[in-house]
Enzyme design. Structure first.
Site, PDB file in Angstrom:
ATOM      1  N   ASN A   1      -9.928  -0.772  -1.666  1.00 46.67           N
ATOM      2  CA  ASN A   1      -8.506  -0.512  -1.443  1.00 46.67           C
ATOM      3  C   ASN A   1      -7.725  -1.133  -2.613  1.00 46.67           C
ATOM      4  O   ASN A   1      -7.673  -2.352  -2.746  1.00 46.67           O
ATOM      5  CB  ASN A   1      -8.103  -1.147  -0.099  1.00 46.67           C
ATOM      6  CG  ASN A   1      -6.624  -0.999   0.217  1.00 46.67           C
ATOM      7  OD1 ASN A   1      -5.809  -0.740  -0.661  1.00 46.67           O
ATOM      8  ND2 ASN A   1      -6.277  -1.188   1.481  1.00 46.67           N
TER       9      ASN A   1
ATOM     10  N   HIS B   1      -3.769   7.131   1.378  1.00 48.28           N
ATOM     11  CA  HIS B   1      -3.975   5.822   0.750  1.00 48.28           C
ATOM     12  C   HIS B   1      -5.366   5.351   1.164  1.00 48.28           C
ATOM     13  O   HIS B   1      -5.739   5.428   2.339  1.00 48.28           O
ATOM     14  CB  HIS B   1      -2.897   4.845   1.221  1.00 48.28           C
ATOM     15  CG  HIS B   1      -3.300   3.418   1.049  1.00 48.28           C
ATOM     16  ND1 HIS B   1      -3.654   2.914  -0.172  1.00 48.28           N
ATOM     17  CD2 HIS B   1      -3.433   2.402   1.936  1.00 48.28           C
ATOM     18  CE1 HIS B   1      -3.990   1.639  -0.028  1.00 48.28           C
ATOM     19  NE2 HIS B   1      -3.866   1.306   1.243  1.00 48.28           N
TER      20      HIS B   1
ATOM     21  N   CYS C   1       0.816  -1.225   0.000  1.00 44.70           N
ATOM     22  CA  CYS C   1       0.000   0.000   0.000  1.00 44.70           C
ATOM     23  C   CYS C   1       0.846   1.270   0.000  1.00 44.70           C
ATOM     24  O   CYS C   1       0.365   2.339  -0.385  1.00 44.70           O
ATOM     25  CB  CYS C   1      -0.968  -0.008   1.186  1.00 44.70           C
ATOM     26  SG  CYS C   1      -2.137  -1.365   1.059  1.00 44.70           S
TER      27      CYS C   1
END
Ligand code: COA
Length: 362
Positions: free
Chosen positions: A319, A289, A141
């Site tokens: 995500n 993020h 991520c």
């Protein structure tokens, strides 16, 4: 004065960091995001769709994560590389440069098309770029923030002029789409984003600083262990062919990840602001993020930011790991949410654990 002018000229020409009469002169360029782009697969998977595969509900997913839908790649059509390339083409077009001017490429992903080689060279091939360097980043991520920071260093020191930075993921085929894997599989989605980072002589705008961290002691709290060379070797996995072996699937200790994420996001945003003598009041747009809407809301509250100061699109895409920040950035630009001279803060946290921030004067 004449000597000074000559030295400055030489420095600019050769881009050196050098010493003149014991004075260290550090001449660096600035790097600026010149173009942004994104691509998401067509296939929309709603929360309702997931309820047909596992024991979950639209309410549970929305309440805990904010996610309403995500995109899943189509086998035989989408690859991590070709999605990254589509995003890159948009970024190159928006940057108004010719692709022959790109002199380096960085590709961040945790879901490469092949075990090796990485997507960097595959993107170089698909884009038909010159035989430029292609680097792969594996920081999950935080992958895009790491990639952008690496690109920034290469540009600041004068090594390259235009770097293509891509973050792309196809995570859906690796998810456990049963009730067993529901805490992970409802969260993640597929997509791609890209930027062209270019040399600029204007030192008042561009990337002001970047800040990278890791804490490998928590590596297994959010990880996919197989296939790797530590747990089981590929021949063993093939021989066992065991459907109960969950090491093939991503594992996440959700609550532990959540607790660490909110602390590290806050720390690394503060670190970036302090480094540049800025305060939270200076932030025009925070692009976190897209891990979980609750994490973004926690950060927003902690920094007392308004809705217009924080960009979220996790509701639409879930995500998308290394792709989440460049997709969000490209959408923010497209929607006119970023104006010249705005202070834009990118921040990420994820598997590793790794985390980082990039502070940009747009
Ligand atoms: N649907 C319905 N129930 C679910 C579910 C789902 N998709 N996933 C888990 N549950 C259940 C659990 O089995 C558990 O049930 P039990 O109490 O009967 O055992 C219950 O919900 C609570 O589970 P828990 O894991 O404690 O939920 P949570 O409130 O921590 O929420 C996450 C789970 C994953 C949403 C949350 O921990 C989270 O967002 N963590 C951070 C994740 C993240 O950001 N990851 C990416 C980092 S880059």
């Amino acid at each position: 004065m004449k000597i000074y002018k000559e030295i400055v000229f030489l420095l600019q020409k050769n881009n050196y960091i050098c010493t003149y009469q014991n004075i260290k002169i550090n001449f660096m360029y600035t790097s600026k995001i010149k173009g942004t782009g994104y691509y998401v697969p067509e296939n929309i998977i709603t929360n309702e769709d997931l309820t047909k595969l596992m024991d979950t509900t639209d309410e549970w997913i929305k309440e805990r994560t904010g996610i309403e839908q995500r995109r899943h790649a189509t086998k035989g059509k989408d690859t991590t590389t070709n999605m990254g390339v589509r995003a890159a083409q948009m970024a190159i077009e928006n940057a108004k440069i010719d692709k022959s001017e790109i002199d380096f490429l960085i590709f961040a992903t945790l879901s490469p098309d092949y075990y090796f080689p990485g997507c960097g060279v595959l993107a170089q091939k698909e884009l038909n770029l010159n035989t430029i360097g292609a680097l792969d980043i594996r920081n999950q991520c935080s992958g895009f923030v790491y990639a952008l920071s690496v690109a920034d260093q290469f540009i600041k020191t004068g090594m390259y002029k235009n770097i293509l930075v891509i973050g792309a993921e196809i995570q859906s085929p690796a998810l456990d789409m049963t009730t067993r894997g529901r805490n992970v599989s409802v969260i993640f989605g597929d997509g791609a984003g890209a930027v062209v980072l270019s040399r600029s002589d204007n030192n008042k705008q561009g990337i002001l600083s970047s800040h990278l961290h890791s804490e490998g002691v928590h590596a297994e709290e959010l990880a996919m262990i197989s296939p790797g060379v530590t747990n089981k070797w590929v021949p063993e996995l093939i021989k066992e062919n065991n459907p109960d072996d969950t090491s093939y699937y991503p594992y996440m200790n959700g609550q532990f990840v959540f607790k660490n994420a909110v602390v590290r996001f806050s720390e690394v945003i503060m670190e970036g602001l302090k480094t540049n003598n800025l305060t939270k009041e200076d932030i025009n747009l925070l692009i976190p993020h897209q891990a979980n809407l609750r994490i973004s809301q926690f950060i927003q509250q902690k920094f007392q930011l308004t809705d217009s100061q924080v960009f979220n699109n996790i509701q639409k895409y879930g995500n998308t790991t290394a792709a989440s920040i460049p997709i969000a950035l490209a959408e923010a630009v497209e929607q006119g949410r970023i104006k010249e001279n705005d202070l834009v803060v990118l921040a990420a946290f994820g598997s590793g654990f790794t985390w980082g921030s990039v502070i940009i004067r747009w």
